[in-house]
Design a protein around this motif. Sequence first.
Motif, PDB file in Angstrom:
ATOM      1  N   ALA A   4       2.299  -9.497  -6.688  1.00  0.00           N
ATOM      2  CA  ALA A   4       1.740 -10.845  -6.899  1.00  0.00           C
ATOM      3  C   ALA A   4       2.813 -11.742  -6.229  1.00  0.00           C
ATOM      4  N   LEU A   5       4.247 -11.370  -6.432  1.00  0.00           N
ATOM      5  CA  LEU A   5       5.255 -12.396  -5.749  1.00  0.00           C
ATOM      6  C   LEU A   5       5.708 -12.242  -4.366  1.00  0.00           C
ATOM      7  N   GLY A   6       4.721 -11.369  -3.757  1.00  0.00           N
ATOM      8  CA  GLY A   6       4.833 -11.021  -2.541  1.00  0.00           C
ATOM      9  C   GLY A   6       5.891  -9.931  -1.912  1.00  0.00           C
ATOM     10  N   TYR A   7       6.316  -9.407  -2.819  1.00  0.00           N
ATOM     11  CA  TYR A   7       7.300  -8.106  -2.460  1.00  0.00           C
ATOM     12  C   TYR A   7       6.429  -6.870  -1.818  1.00  0.00           C
ATOM     13  N   ASP A   8       6.950  -6.185  -0.914  1.00  0.00           N
ATOM     14  CA  ASP A   8       6.362  -5.364  -0.036  1.00  0.00           C
ATOM     15  C   ASP A   8       6.875  -3.996  -0.828  1.00  0.00           C
ATOM     16  N   CYS A   9       6.372  -3.574  -1.749  1.00  0.00           N
ATOM     17  CA  CYS A   9       7.158  -2.460  -2.616  1.00  0.00           C
ATOM     18  C   CYS A   9       6.005  -1.510  -3.112  1.00  0.00           C
ATOM     19  N   LYS A  10       4.843  -1.386  -2.906  1.00  0.00           N
ATOM     20  CA  LYS A  10       3.982  -0.682  -3.525  1.00  0.00           C
ATOM     21  C   LYS A  10       4.044   0.475  -4.094  1.00  0.00           C
ATOM     22  N   GLU A  11       4.718   1.494  -3.019  1.00  0.00           N
ATOM     23  CA  GLU A  11       5.229   2.532  -3.273  1.00  0.00           C
ATOM     24  C   GLU A  11       6.638   3.097  -4.134  1.00  0.00           C
TER      25      GLU A  11
END
Lengths: 355, 355
Positions: free
Chosen positions: A172-179
């Motif tokens: 939600a804060l825009g970090y590209d880190c789903k994995e």
Amino acid sequence: MNFNTILGNRDFIEYLRGKKASFLLSCAVTKTAQIPGISQAGIPGKMYLTPTLDAEFLATSEVRSLDNIATTTKGIPTPALITRAVHELKAFENLEFLNLGFEVMPKIDYFKIYDFNIKPSENIKDGANIDALTLFQKAVEFGQNYKSSSEYTILAETIPAGTTTATATALALGYDCKEFFSSSFKDAPKGLKDEVIQTALSKITPSMDIFERLSLVSDNMIIFNAGFILGLQASKHKLILAGGTQMASVLLVVNSILKTMGGQIDSSILALCTTKWIAQDTNANIKALLELLDFKINAYNANFDFASSKSEVLKLYDKGEAKEGVGAGGALIYACINGLQKDEIIKKIENFLGE
Amino acid sequence: MNFNTILGNRDFIEYLRGKKASFLLSCAVTKTAQIPGISQAGIPGKMYLTPTLDAEFLATSEVRSLDNIATTTKGIPTPALITRAVHELKAFENLEFLNLGFEVMPKIDYFKIYDFNIKPSENIKDGANIDALTLFQKAVEFGQNYKSSSEYTILAETIPAGTTTATATALALGYDCKEFFSSSFKDAPKGLKDEVIQTALSKITPSMDIFERLSLVSDNMIIFNAGFILGLQASKHKLILAGGTQMASVLLVVNSILKTMGGQIDSSILALCTTKWIAQDTNANIKALLELLDFKINAYNANFDFASSKSEVLKLYDKGEAKEGVGAGGALIYACINGLQKDEIIKKIENFLGE
């Protein structure tokens, strides 16, 4: 027993060798944990009890609000056993609890439970409904006034379904880190978690500020701990964030707040300490998460596992179940720098289980 | 593991049993160490690095200013391993460093390194060129203001060629003690050391006062530690001088200053603690050195050796090589009164060496 450096150098932990530590447990409930199958950090249908039981067991070695100690559906015992074992072998200077929304208050006397008039947060599928700014401000103030007779404090967490809210928070804060996020499961219910997270994120609109986003998708532990970290900047008291990817999410919140407000942080007083199971989790990447920060952070894991244990149920940790929680990783690093041996910790934990 | 009383009675150490200790390492370089063959406390040609590497290893278990840990020409590892092993098994309350003239600053973060704007001293063959009075005054002031949260402090040293400057110091002050000093060698290069010492002493004239003599033939460690001891008289904080004949030389300097100035010392707050290798050194006599003092002094040695070790390189200590340094003897006595076993210390040291 030794520890491994994930980021930074050994010096932060070496400096703390032999020094007294306070232990602070952030206890929170998110109703996200009611979603069947989302977490195994507790008893199905009674996940809301986990923080209560963890606090009771850590403080007294007894679970009082339930007949049996909290186990997962596969019977994996809570990592509170690890932290409790360390505490029995080499006691923390102080054990205190943060009531960030207990559903049931732990039945313990004498121990300090800080109260902030906070309720459990809602299921993030429906919006967490947290007054994030107020909660954050309470935490900053608490950090600014925090006094400890110890050289440092170990800050831990207990919140079932916390990796789900932690993932949603960072996204939600825009970090590209789903994995990059861990789960209490060895084989995480990715489909289910993804669906919950996506539903939660669908409520976010581009115009929302940080606190509006946190109000919808985060949890009380993350928001409070972020504020506490920033409040502590006033005293420069050293802090160990004892946890895995959830604590990384706390740091990402700190990072976003600093960026938005143009603030600075002295991160040399901070370190993240976790378990080997998190550091070596092939389904997650704690190091990559921490490298998303705009400030440097020390991070370590304890070289502790149950390889030499005779307990089959404990060996499930080595297979990737449970992994972290109730400050297990931080407690194990505290054990490392206070002369404890791996085997005495394992023996103590086996004794708790009656094995 | 136990300790042996060289002078006084057991009570000083028994009183400190189980109490917290701070550890303070005096780090200095004398260019006397550049004389080929004068010392084996380091790497030939790079003796100036020894205090740097000792500080790094003691603090972090890593040597950072060189690829490999400092060993003597015969491959005898630094006694810092002994002190570090004790620290890992039962950590000192605090580990701090005195920069009494590093050639290269140790690469360590967080740890306190006290700075006094002191440069390495020169080769005593050419005159050490120390501003001894100023250095002494800085040390007295440091001692007077020294605060510790511990019940006592262990003061150690690392300075290659330190026994040569220690011998020259005692002789320059008129003590009849030439045969009482140890060496880091089993078979000390007596001819070479004698020549260096004689050349140094030839610069002394009868009219010179104590500080003029020290300026020519001593080293920064000795002068500073002497001042520190006198400064500590203000607070009566208990001090262990962790070392062998070099620390005895420090006490002889204290003795000479007191005699000259007509001062008194409460030496009941002091003790010298060293290794069995020093206490049983047939080529030296620590007891005789201490008996030259006009005040009483407690002195002890740890009953620790490598007899039960499988390491050939460590057994060289038992044959009389290396003997003492980086507070090994004091650390071992601290181990004695904190419940550590000889075998666990040996095992730890063997692990450092990968044996």
